[in-house]
Design an enzyme around this catalytic site. Structure first.
Site, short mmCIF file in Angstrom:
data_model
loop_
_atom_site.label_atom_id
_atom_site.label_comp_id
_atom_site.label_asym_id
_atom_site.label_seq_id
_atom_site.Cartn_x
_atom_site.Cartn_y
_atom_site.Cartn_z
CB CYS A 166 -0.92 -0.01 1.22
SG CYS A 166 -0.04 0.16 2.78
CG HIS A 301 -4.29 0.85 4.30
ND1 HIS A 301 -3.66 -0.08 3.52
CD2 HIS A 301 -5.17 1.49 3.49
CE1 HIS A 301 -4.16 -0.01 2.29
NE2 HIS A 301 -5.07 0.94 2.24
CG ASN A 328 -7.69 1.60 -0.16
OD1 ASN A 328 -6.47 1.44 0.00
ND2 ASN A 328 -8.58 1.00 0.60
#
Ligand code: NAG
Ligand code: NAG
Ligand code: NAG
Ligand code: NAG
Length: 367
Positions: A166, A301, A328
Site C-alpha cells: 500500500c 495502512h 485506495n
C-alpha cells in the site's frame, strides 16, 4: 513554483471554487450491477448461499481458482452474514461482497491492514521539509477539492493483491500526480521497483512512503510500471532497461493533527496519509457513503488523500457532513470505484482512523 504547476493548480482551484458544494459533490460509485449486495433471501438457505457464492466467484475468483474452494465457501457464508448485518444496522454507509468476501478478518488484515507499521523520523532526513502554508491558509481554502475532477492527475486505481505494498502504491500515486501537474505526462510508475529496491527486507511485508521518496531521490529517478512491472510479491531488486521516467528532489511532511493544514496541502497536490485501525469489517466491506468508522487499534495502512468536501445532506439526512477523499489500492470494486469518502471534522485530534495522526507526505518535482 513552476509556471505549469501554477497554471494547473489555478485551473483546479477555479473549477473547484466556482461550483457550490452540492454541484461539485461527485457521485462516483460502481454501477449497482457490478456490486454484489446481500439480501435476507440470499442468506436464507444453503442453496441461496451457493447461488450467491457462484455469482461472486464469477466476478472475483474466475481467474485464480482457489484449491480449497469448499473451505472458502464456508468462510464466504460467514462473511455474507456479516455484510448483511452491517447493511441492516447502518443506513448511511453501504457494504457489499467485495474481493475480501472469501477471507476471514484475520486473513484480510494480514495482507491488507498491516501494511505500514513504520514511523517516520523527520529529523533523520534533510530532503524532508515541513509543508509551508499557502496563501489560502487558513480561511481562503475552497470548500471542495477533488483531484478526480482534474483529468490526468490521478492514474487508475491499483490492486495490491496479497502484498503489503500500500505504501509503495500510495507513494507512486503521489509522484504520478506531481509528474502530471508539472510535466503534463500520464505514467504509471513502478510500484515493484519501490517494493524490491527501496529498502532491505521484503517490501510486501509493509513499509512507508517516506522510504519510497527517499529511494527515488537517492537513485535520481523511478521507472515506469511498463519498464518494471508489478508481480505482487517481494523479489530481488533488478536494474530495468531504460532511463527513469521522472524524479523528485525533495519531499514534504504536513504537521499532524491539523485539519486545515492537511486541507491546504491536498489543495496543492495529493498527499500520502496513514490510516490506523483498519482491521474492522466496516472498513473491509465499505462500499459507499461517508465512512464513519469504526476503526480500532489494530492494523495500519497508507493511501493517497486526493481531496475533501462537504455534503449538504448525507444518506442519513445529517446536514453539512464533512469528508476526506482517499484513493485506495484495493481495486475498483472496493468502495466508490476504489475511493473512500471518510468523515472529516472528527472530534479526536488525530481524526477518524487516525488520518491526521501521522504526518502526511508529498513529493516535490525537481525544479
Ligand atoms: C485483525 O483482527 C482479527 C480479529 O480481531 C485478529 O485475529 C487479527 O490478528 C488482527 N490482525 C491484525 C494484523 O491486526
Ligand atoms: C496505467 O495502468 C492501468 C492498469 O492498471 C491502465 O489501464 C492504464 O492505461 C495505465 N495508464 C497509463 C497512462 O499507462
Ligand atoms: C513472484 O511472482 C512472480 C510472478 O507471478 C513469480 O514468477 C515468482 O515465482 C513469485 N516469487 C515468489 C517468491 O513467490
Ligand atoms: C431530511 O430532512 C429534511 C429537513 O430536516 C426533511 O424535510 C426531510 O423529510 C428529511 N428526509 C428524510 C428522508 O428523512
Amino acid at each position: 513554483m513552476l509556471p505549469a504547476l501554477t497554471m494547473v493548480v489555478a485551473l483546479a482551484a477555479m473549477a473547484l471554487t466556482a461550483s457550490t458544494p452540492t454541484a461539485s459533490t461527485p457521485t462516483v460509485s460502481m454501477p449497482a450491477a457490478d456490486k454484489i449486495y446481500v439480501s435476507s433471501e440470499n442468506i436464507a438457505s444453503e442453496e441461496s448461499m451457493r447461488n450467491l457464492y457462484e455469482r461472486w466467484y464469477a466476478l472475483y475468483r474466475r481467474d485464480s481458482e482457489p484449491s480449497d474452494k469448499e473451505k472458502r465457501f464456508a468462510i464466504f457464508k460467514e462473511e455474507a452474514r456479516v455484510v448483511y448485518e452491517l447493511n441492516d444496522d447502518d443506513t448511511h454507509v453501504k457494504y457489499h461482497l467485495n474481493l475480501f468476501a472469501d477471507m476471514t478478518l484475520a486473513e484480510y488484515a494480514k495482507s491488507f491492514a498491516n501494511c505500514s507499521p513504520l514511523k517516520i523520523r523527520p529529523h533523520d532526513n534533510i530532503k524532508l521539509k515541513l509543508h509551508q502554508p499557502s496563501q489560502y491558509y487558513p480561511d481562503k481554502l475552497p470548500l471542495n477539492v477533488d483531484w478526480r475532477t482534474v483529468d490526468g492527475v490521478l492514474t487508475s486505481v491499483k490492486t495490491q493483491g496479497e502484498c503489503g505494498s500500500c505504501w509503495a502504491i500510495a507513494a507512486a500515486g503521489a509522484m504520478e500526480s506531481i509528474h502530471f501537474i508539472t510535466n503534463h505526462k500520464r505514467t504509471n510508475l513502478s510500484v515493484q521497483e519501490l517494493v524490491d529496491c527501496s529498502f532491505k527486507g521484503n517490501g510486501c511485508e509493509g513499509g512507508s512512503a517516506f522510504q519510497a521518496f527517499q529511494y527515488v531521490i537517492n537513485k535520481h529517478g523511478i521507472h515506469s510500471s511498463e519498464q518494471y512491472p508489478y508481480v505482487g510479491n517481494g523479489s530481488h531488486c533488478t536494474s530495468p532497461f531504460g532511463l527513469p521516467v521522472m524524479s523528485i528532489r525533495r519531499y514534504y511532511y504536513v504537521s499532524e493533527r491539523s485539519e486545515k493544514m492537511l486541507m491546504d496541502a491536498v489543495h496543492k497536490a495529493p498527499v500520502v496519509i496513514t490510516l490506523w485501525g483498519v482491521n474492522t469489517t466496516e472498513f473491509e466491506y465499505y462500499s459507499g457513503g461517508i465512512f464513519r468508522g469504526p476503526c480500532n487499534d489494530k492494523g495500519t495502512h497508507q493511501a493517497l488523500l486526493v481531496g475533501y468536501g462537504t455534503v449538504p445532506y448525507d444518506d442519513a439526512n445529517r446536514s453539512g457532513v464533512k469528508y476526506w477523499v482517499v484513493k485506495n489500492s484495493w481495486g475498483e470494486s472496493w468502495g466508490e470505484r476504489g475511493y473512500m469518502r471518510i468523515e472529516r471534522g472528527h472530534r479526536a485530534g488525530g481524526g477518524l482512523c487516525g488520518i491526521m495522526l501521522s504526518p502526511g507526505l508529498y513529493p516535490a518535482h525537481p525544479e
